[in-house]
Design a protein around this motif. Sequence first.
Motif, PDB file in Angstrom:
ATOM      1  N   LEU A 139       0.826  -1.202   0.000  1.00  0.00           N
ATOM      2  CA  LEU A 139       0.000   0.000   0.000  1.00  0.00           C
ATOM      3  C   LEU A 139       0.866   1.260   0.000  1.00  0.00           C
ATOM      4  CD1 LEU A 139      -3.108   0.238   0.067  1.00  0.00           C
ATOM      5  CD2 LEU A 139      -2.923   0.691   2.522  1.00  0.00           C
ATOM      6  N   ARG A 140       0.458   2.236  -0.848  1.00  0.00           N
ATOM      7  CA  ARG A 140       1.188   3.502  -0.927  1.00  0.00           C
ATOM      8  C   ARG A 140       0.350   4.682  -0.446  1.00  0.00           C
ATOM      9  NH1 ARG A 140       4.007   2.874  -6.935  1.00  0.00           N
ATOM     10  NH2 ARG A 140       5.141   0.940  -6.476  1.00  0.00           N
ATOM     11  N   ARG A 141      -0.963   4.591  -0.620  1.00  0.00           N
ATOM     12  CA  ARG A 141      -1.856   5.672  -0.173  1.00  0.00           C
ATOM     13  C   ARG A 141      -2.963   5.075   0.683  1.00  0.00           C
ATOM     14  NH1 ARG A 141      -2.141  10.595  -2.687  1.00  0.00           N
ATOM     15  NH2 ARG A 141      -4.397  10.586  -2.374  1.00  0.00           N
ATOM     16  N   LEU A 142      -3.131   5.619   1.884  1.00  0.00           N
ATOM     17  CA  LEU A 142      -4.179   5.165   2.792  1.00  0.00           C
ATOM     18  C   LEU A 142      -4.925   6.393   3.310  1.00  0.00           C
ATOM     19  CD1 LEU A 142      -5.647   3.016   4.456  1.00  0.00           C
ATOM     20  CD2 LEU A 142      -3.806   3.177   6.146  1.00  0.00           C
ATOM     21  N   LEU A 143      -6.211   6.468   2.996  1.00  0.00           N
ATOM     22  CA  LEU A 143      -7.034   7.611   3.371  1.00  0.00           C
ATOM     23  C   LEU A 143      -8.073   7.168   4.401  1.00  0.00           C
ATOM     24  CD1 LEU A 143      -7.669   9.069  -0.215  1.00  0.00           C
ATOM     25  CD2 LEU A 143      -5.638   9.270   1.225  1.00  0.00           C
ATOM     26  N   LEU A 144      -7.963   7.730   5.603  1.00  0.00           N
ATOM     27  CA  LEU A 144      -8.866   7.387   6.705  1.00  0.00           C
ATOM     28  C   LEU A 144      -9.508   8.629   7.308  1.00  0.00           C
ATOM     29  CD1 LEU A 144      -6.594   4.731   8.433  1.00  0.00           C
ATOM     30  CD2 LEU A 144      -8.842   4.255   7.461  1.00  0.00           C
ATOM     31  N   SER A 145      -9.441   9.732   6.630  1.00  0.00           N
ATOM     32  CA  SER A 145      -9.967  10.986   7.156  1.00  0.00           C
ATOM     33  C   SER A 145     -11.474  10.919   7.396  1.00  0.00           C
ATOM     34  CB  SER A 145      -9.655  12.132   6.188  1.00  0.00           C
ATOM     35  OG  SER A 145      -8.269  12.327   6.069  1.00  0.00           O
ATOM     36  N   SER A 146     -11.933  11.758   8.327  1.00  0.00           N
ATOM     37  CA  SER A 146     -13.360  11.898   8.634  1.00  0.00           C
ATOM     38  C   SER A 146     -13.992  10.590   9.099  1.00  0.00           C
ATOM     39  CB  SER A 146     -14.118  12.457   7.421  1.00  0.00           C
ATOM     40  OG  SER A 146     -13.621  13.736   7.072  1.00  0.00           O
ATOM     41  N   ASN A 147     -13.275   9.889   9.967  1.00  0.00           N
ATOM     42  CA  ASN A 147     -13.810   8.742  10.700  1.00  0.00           C
ATOM     43  C   ASN A 147     -13.677   9.049  12.196  1.00  0.00           C
ATOM     44  OD1 ASN A 147     -14.535   6.258   8.956  1.00  0.00           O
ATOM     45  ND2 ASN A 147     -12.591   6.928   8.058  1.00  0.00           N
ATOM     46  N   PRO A 148     -14.554   8.524  13.044  1.00  0.00           N
ATOM     47  CA  PRO A 148     -14.479   8.810  14.483  1.00  0.00           C
ATOM     48  C   PRO A 148     -13.404   8.001  15.205  1.00  0.00           C
ATOM     49  CG  PRO A 148     -16.365   7.405  14.038  1.00  0.00           C
ATOM     50  CD  PRO A 148     -15.789   7.770  12.695  1.00  0.00           C
ATOM     51  N   ILE A 149     -12.197   8.034  14.666  1.00  0.00           N
ATOM     52  CA  ILE A 149     -11.055   7.345  15.276  1.00  0.00           C
ATOM     53  C   ILE A 149     -10.522   8.219  16.414  1.00  0.00           C
ATOM     54  CG2 ILE A 149      -8.700   6.514  14.865  1.00  0.00           C
ATOM     55  CD1 ILE A 149      -9.586   6.158  11.881  1.00  0.00           C
ATOM     56  N   GLN A 150     -10.300   7.618  17.578  1.00  0.00           N
ATOM     57  CA  GLN A 150      -9.885   8.398  18.740  1.00  0.00           C
ATOM     58  C   GLN A 150      -8.420   8.215  19.114  1.00  0.00           C
ATOM     59  OE1 GLN A 150     -12.587   7.599  21.963  1.00  0.00           O
ATOM     60  NE2 GLN A 150     -14.368   8.363  20.846  1.00  0.00           N
ATOM     61  N   LEU A 187       7.217   7.096   4.212  1.00  0.00           N
ATOM     62  CA  LEU A 187       6.150   8.095   4.301  1.00  0.00           C
ATOM     63  C   LEU A 187       6.639   9.482   3.894  1.00  0.00           C
ATOM     64  CD1 LEU A 187       3.140   7.994   5.157  1.00  0.00           C
ATOM     65  CD2 LEU A 187       3.855   9.051   7.316  1.00  0.00           C
ATOM     66  N   GLU A 188       5.841  10.142   3.030  1.00  0.00           N
ATOM     67  CA  GLU A 188       6.177  11.485   2.568  1.00  0.00           C
ATOM     68  C   GLU A 188       5.186  12.524   3.069  1.00  0.00           C
ATOM     69  OE1 GLU A 188       6.451  11.263  -1.667  1.00  0.00           O
ATOM     70  OE2 GLU A 188       8.173   9.897  -1.649  1.00  0.00           O
ATOM     71  N   TYR A 189       3.923  12.145   3.218  1.00  0.00           N
ATOM     72  CA  TYR A 189       2.903  13.096   3.652  1.00  0.00           C
ATOM     73  C   TYR A 189       2.026  12.474   4.730  1.00  0.00           C
ATOM     74  CZ  TYR A 189       4.320  15.608  -0.523  1.00  0.00           C
ATOM     75  OH  TYR A 189       5.060  16.268  -1.467  1.00  0.00           O
ATOM     76  N   LEU A 190       1.878  13.187   5.834  1.00  0.00           N
ATOM     77  CA  LEU A 190       1.036  12.753   6.948  1.00  0.00           C
ATOM     78  C   LEU A 190       0.094  13.897   7.311  1.00  0.00           C
ATOM     79  CD1 LEU A 190       0.205  10.883   9.289  1.00  0.00           C
ATOM     80  CD2 LEU A 190       2.135  11.805  10.595  1.00  0.00           C
ATOM     81  N   ASP A 206      10.472   9.682  14.765  1.00  0.00           N
ATOM     82  CA  ASP A 206      11.703   8.917  14.525  1.00  0.00           C
ATOM     83  C   ASP A 206      11.736   8.189  13.180  1.00  0.00           C
ATOM     84  OD1 ASP A 206      12.677   9.813  16.898  1.00  0.00           O
ATOM     85  OD2 ASP A 206      12.353   7.951  18.008  1.00  0.00           O
ATOM     86  N   PRO A 207      10.623   7.576  12.723  1.00  0.00           N
ATOM     87  CA  PRO A 207      10.683   6.834  11.451  1.00  0.00           C
ATOM     88  C   PRO A 207      10.695   7.725  10.213  1.00  0.00           C
ATOM     89  CG  PRO A 207       8.859   6.082  12.852  1.00  0.00           C
ATOM     90  CD  PRO A 207       9.323   7.397  13.383  1.00  0.00           C
ATOM     91  N   PHE A 208      10.498   9.047  10.383  1.00  0.00           N
ATOM     92  CA  PHE A 208      10.202   9.904   9.242  1.00  0.00           C
ATOM     93  C   PHE A 208      11.445  10.475   8.563  1.00  0.00           C
ATOM     94  CE2 PHE A 208       6.002  11.038  11.529  1.00  0.00           C
ATOM     95  CZ  PHE A 208       5.469   9.823  11.138  1.00  0.00           C
ATOM     96  N   SER A 209      12.230   9.635   7.938  1.00  0.00           N
ATOM     97  CA  SER A 209      13.423  10.103   7.234  1.00  0.00           C
ATOM     98  C   SER A 209      13.093  10.670   5.858  1.00  0.00           C
ATOM     99  CB  SER A 209      14.431   8.964   7.084  1.00  0.00           C
ATOM    100  OG  SER A 209      13.863   7.881   6.366  1.00  0.00           O
ATOM    101  N   THR A 210      11.898  10.359   5.342  1.00  0.00           N
ATOM    102  CA  THR A 210      11.528  10.812   3.993  1.00  0.00           C
ATOM    103  C   THR A 210      10.340  11.764   4.009  1.00  0.00           C
ATOM    104  OG1 THR A 210      10.096   8.868   3.691  1.00  0.00           O
ATOM    105  CG2 THR A 210      12.376   8.690   2.919  1.00  0.00           C
ATOM    106  N   LEU A 211       9.910  12.207   5.192  1.00  0.00           N
ATOM    107  CA  LEU A 211       8.696  13.024   5.302  1.00  0.00           C
ATOM    108  C   LEU A 211       8.914  14.419   4.724  1.00  0.00           C
ATOM    109  CD1 LEU A 211       5.846  12.530   6.539  1.00  0.00           C
ATOM    110  CD2 LEU A 211       6.614  13.885   8.489  1.00  0.00           C
ATOM    111  N   TYR A 212       7.984  14.837   3.813  1.00  0.00           N
ATOM    112  CA  TYR A 212       8.032  16.168   3.222  1.00  0.00           C
ATOM    113  C   TYR A 212       6.958  17.081   3.799  1.00  0.00           C
ATOM    114  CZ  TYR A 212      11.042  14.195  -0.424  1.00  0.00           C
ATOM    115  OH  TYR A 212      12.070  13.582  -1.102  1.00  0.00           O
TER     116      TYR A 212
END
Length: 230
Positions: A139-150, A187-190, A206-212
Motif C-alpha cells: 500500500l502507498r496511499r491510505l485515506l482514513l480521514s473523517s472517521n471517528p477514530i480516537q 512516508l512522505e505526507y502525513l 523517529d521513522p520519518f526520514s523521507t517526510l516532506y
Amino acid sequence: MPQVQCSVTFYIILAFVYLTYIHPIESAKDACLSECSCKWKNGKQTAECVGVNLVGIPTGLSGETQVLDLTGNLLQLLPSRAFYKVGLVNLQKVFASRCGLLSIADDAFYQLSNLIELDLSSNFITWIPAAALRDTQLLRRLLLSSNPIQRVENDTFSLLTHLTVLELSSCQIEAVEPRAFDGLKSLEYLKLDGNKLRTLPPEMVDPFSTLYGLELHQKIHGNVIVTLGV
C-alpha cells in the motif's frame, strides 16, 4: 514475395492492436454489472459502482478488475475475505468512501497483495483496521480521514513500509502513542489536522526520514497549538 511479407506483417500488427486495445475493452464491458460502469481508465481496468445502493462487494465483475470505486454505497461492513470471495484479487485501488462502514474484518483484504491505494474516508470506523492492513503490504496511499477514530496505537502501520501518503484528517484523535508510526520508512505526507490533539510524543517522528509534509493545524475548537511532548 516482398508484397506477401508486407501483407503478413500488416495482419500481425492489426491482430496486435485488436488484442491490446479493442478486445480488452470489449471484455471489460462484457464482465460488468448493470449498476456499474466498466471501462479502461488511466491504463487500468476500472469498475465504477458509485452511489448505486450496493450493500456488499459486487459479484460478477471481471477478475482482471484493477480499480474498484464503491463510493457512496451502503456497505456498512467489509466481511471476511470480502474481495477474495467474489474473485477480485487483482485490485490495485479500492475507493470505499461514504459507504457507512462500521466494521472491517481482520482478513477483509485477504489476497489483495497488489493493492496500492485504499480510500476508507468519511465512514464510521472507530479504530484503524491494523490487522486487515497486514494483507496490503504494498500500500502507498491510505485515506482514513473523517472517521471517528480516537487513538493511534503503537505499531499500527508497522508492515506498511511502502506507504507514502497517510491521511487522518478530521477524525477525533486525542492520542498518538510513541511508536504509532513505526515502520513507515517511506512516508512522505502525513495529515493529522482537524483532530483533538494537544501534544504528540517526540518519538513519533523517529521513522520519518523521507517526510516532506506534516499537517497538524486545527480546524475546530479554536486555535489549539499542538506541541511535541516529552
